[in-house]
Design an enzyme around this catalytic site. Sequence first.
Site, PDB file in Angstrom:
ATOM      1  CB  CYS A  34      -6.753   2.636  -1.335  1.00 27.81           C
ATOM      2  SG  CYS A  34      -5.183   3.508  -0.374  1.00 27.81           S
TER       3      CYS A  34
ATOM      4  CG  HIS B  72      -1.932   3.688   3.683  1.00 27.70           C
ATOM      5  ND1 HIS B  72      -2.333   4.751   4.576  1.00 27.70           N
ATOM      6  CD2 HIS B  72      -2.816   4.155   2.609  1.00 27.70           C
ATOM      7  CE1 HIS B  72      -3.180   5.576   4.407  1.00 27.70           C
ATOM      8  NE2 HIS B  72      -3.550   5.018   3.107  1.00 27.70           N
TER       9      HIS B  72
ATOM     10  CE  LYS C 287      -6.032   0.042   1.872  1.00 26.57           C
ATOM     11  NZ  LYS C 287      -5.288   1.429   1.641  1.00 26.57           N
TER      12      LYS C 287
ATOM     13  CG  ASP D 216      -2.082   0.866   0.980  1.00 26.54           C
ATOM     14  OD1 ASP D 216      -2.130   1.699   0.301  1.00 26.54           O
ATOM     15  OD2 ASP D 216      -3.037   0.793   2.039  1.00 26.54           O
ATOM     16  CG  ASP D 217      -0.005   4.610   0.006  1.00 23.81           C
ATOM     17  OD1 ASP D 217      -0.993   4.241  -0.832  1.00 23.81           O
ATOM     18  OD2 ASP D 217      -0.369   5.574   0.959  1.00 23.81           O
TER      19      ASP D 217
ATOM     20  CG  HIS E 220      -9.938   0.768   1.051  1.00 22.17           C
ATOM     21  ND1 HIS E 220      -9.004   1.696   0.965  1.00 22.17           N
ATOM     22  CD2 HIS E 220     -10.948   1.259   1.478  1.00 22.17           C
ATOM     23  CE1 HIS E 220      -9.507   2.938   1.380  1.00 22.17           C
ATOM     24  NE2 HIS E 220     -10.793   2.586   1.709  1.00 22.17           N
TER      25      HIS E 220
ATOM     26  CE  LYS F 161      -3.027   7.377  -1.204  1.00 21.68           C
ATOM     27  NZ  LYS F 161      -3.029   6.885  -0.015  1.00 21.68           N
TER      28      LYS F 161
ATOM     29  CB  SER G  81      -6.703   3.419   4.734  1.00 19.46           C
ATOM     30  OG  SER G  81      -6.784   3.254   3.197  1.00 19.46           O
TER      31      SER G  81
ATOM     32  CG  ASP H  75      -2.414   0.985  -2.922  1.00 16.24           C
ATOM     33  OD1 ASP H  75      -1.220   1.415  -2.759  1.00 16.24           O
ATOM     34  OD2 ASP H  75      -3.324   1.383  -2.452  1.00 16.24           O
ATOM     35  CG  ASN H  76      -1.584   4.496  -4.264  1.00 17.93           C
ATOM     36  OD1 ASN H  76      -2.803   4.173  -3.763  1.00 17.93           O
ATOM     37  ND2 ASN H  76      -0.808   4.706  -3.304  1.00 17.93           N
TER      38      ASN H  76
ATOM     39  NE  ARG I 248      -5.997  -1.254  -1.580  1.00 19.87           N
ATOM     40  CZ  ARG I 248      -4.832  -1.897  -1.069  1.00 19.87           C
ATOM     41  NH1 ARG I 248      -4.895  -3.037  -0.733  1.00 19.87           N
ATOM     42  NH2 ARG I 248      -3.655  -1.106  -0.979  1.00 19.87           N
TER      43      ARG I 248
HETATM   44 MG    MG Z   1      -2.613   3.109  -1.249  1.00 18.08          MG
END
Ligand code: MG
Length: 484
Positions: free
Chosen positions: A88, A232, A141, A48-49, A143, A305, A166, A284-285, A92
Amino acid sequence: MVPSRFLPVLRRSVALLVGFLFLATVIPRSSAAPAAARLPNVVLIFCDDLGWGDIGCFGAKDLRTPQIDGLARSGTRFTSFYVAQAVCSASRAALLTGCYPNRLGIHGALGPNQKIGLHPDEMTIAEVLKPRGYATAMFGKWHLGRPAALLPIRQGFDEYFGLPYSNDMWPRHPSGAVGTYPPLPLIEGDRVIEEMPDQSQLTRRYTERAVDFIGRNANRPFFLYLAHSMPHVPIFAGPRFAGRSKRGVFGDVIEEIDWSVGEVLRALRRHGIEDNTLVIFTSDNGPWLSYGDHAGAAGPFREGKGTSFEGGIRVPCVMRWPGKIPKGRVSDTPLMTIDLLPTLAGIVGAPLPSRKIDGLDVLPLLRGDPGATNPHAAYFIYYHQGHLQALRSGDWKLMLPHTSQTLGGRPGGTNGIPTRYQQVPVGLELYHLASDPGETRNVIAEQPEVLSRLLLLAEEARQELGDGRTQRVGSGVREPGRVE
Ligand code: MG
């Protein structure tokens, strides 16, 4: 006594029976097929991130990621791998369904109190693989909808353990969201088993679940979706990793994720299934740059992001599948998360979802087949309630007019407190990514033919998927899942 007139019939019957029994022993039955022909396991590790530049083999100099680097040496590093949207939930949704998030009615990041999520009628990778005999599990996660009716176990996953959204959506959020969110729930199946779990234990706990799942399912094909909550914000490393890296808490967190990758690979090896397992590692980003020392790095790319510049949507990606995906290779061909579902469906011989999807089978590109090219005319980048902001086609990237966030050269925050972004206009801008990956030189005036071709593609996307910015409703857009 058998009457003599029946003897020839009896002899023929016995001969037929003996013949049948003989054939039955020499013709191999499908259920006894050799283990090598078994359908491959799929392990999808999703951070994540995590930024493009946060992994050793992607250029990070001050972090140790020996496990991911080793994965890259024994597999292929994809350096132009994209997510569909730089945030996010939308990202996803695209990963799991093979659809642009706009098609699914999923935009941005869903809040804990929202009553929407991925529609139960949408097919996830888990639902595509399951009828082919796959055990399926998700740890981490989600989301894609907090209500129980929208959780992973309603979307094809046999097992689920993790946070439903998140890890910053909690009452103590530094952004000022204090009091509006319930305590962070840790969920097993569809039940909250803990409120406000110790976040420094999340990476370890997800990993232990993953290793256990691999052990329990080593004798059948499985799909494991390990979606780390880290890195994240707010970021936390476990006690074995805290203070160990050269880049503060952020480095500690990445090195723990690297340990986690190693644990998963070790489990595959221990059970003798690493050669029959496709492992995919990605994010994811891009990095949440306003968090400064608690954010990652986008490498050579612009912004991060929450933007449709490369730093937001291009993520590190490594895939390993011994004997199928070449080892030690680097591929710069553009790919997007939407292509995973149809590619996996092709690999296992599963039918595609009956509802229209956007991804395409890119197995020839994963295998590095000579002459293989990307089958998409372009990849489309949406953001902010379905605004078409950019598209990538071949070596070209077109930015469509919109407002984007930037730090404008100011440093990000420290210790988990973000700096404020400023909002700036982005015009119609054309970049030649092959020669200018940092999107520094707008060449729109020099390339009228490329511009008109890309504008036509953008128009096709608007007709099908809509565009909030120009107030267009797409003909192929569907509703998200809702609960009352
Ligand atoms: Mg993310």
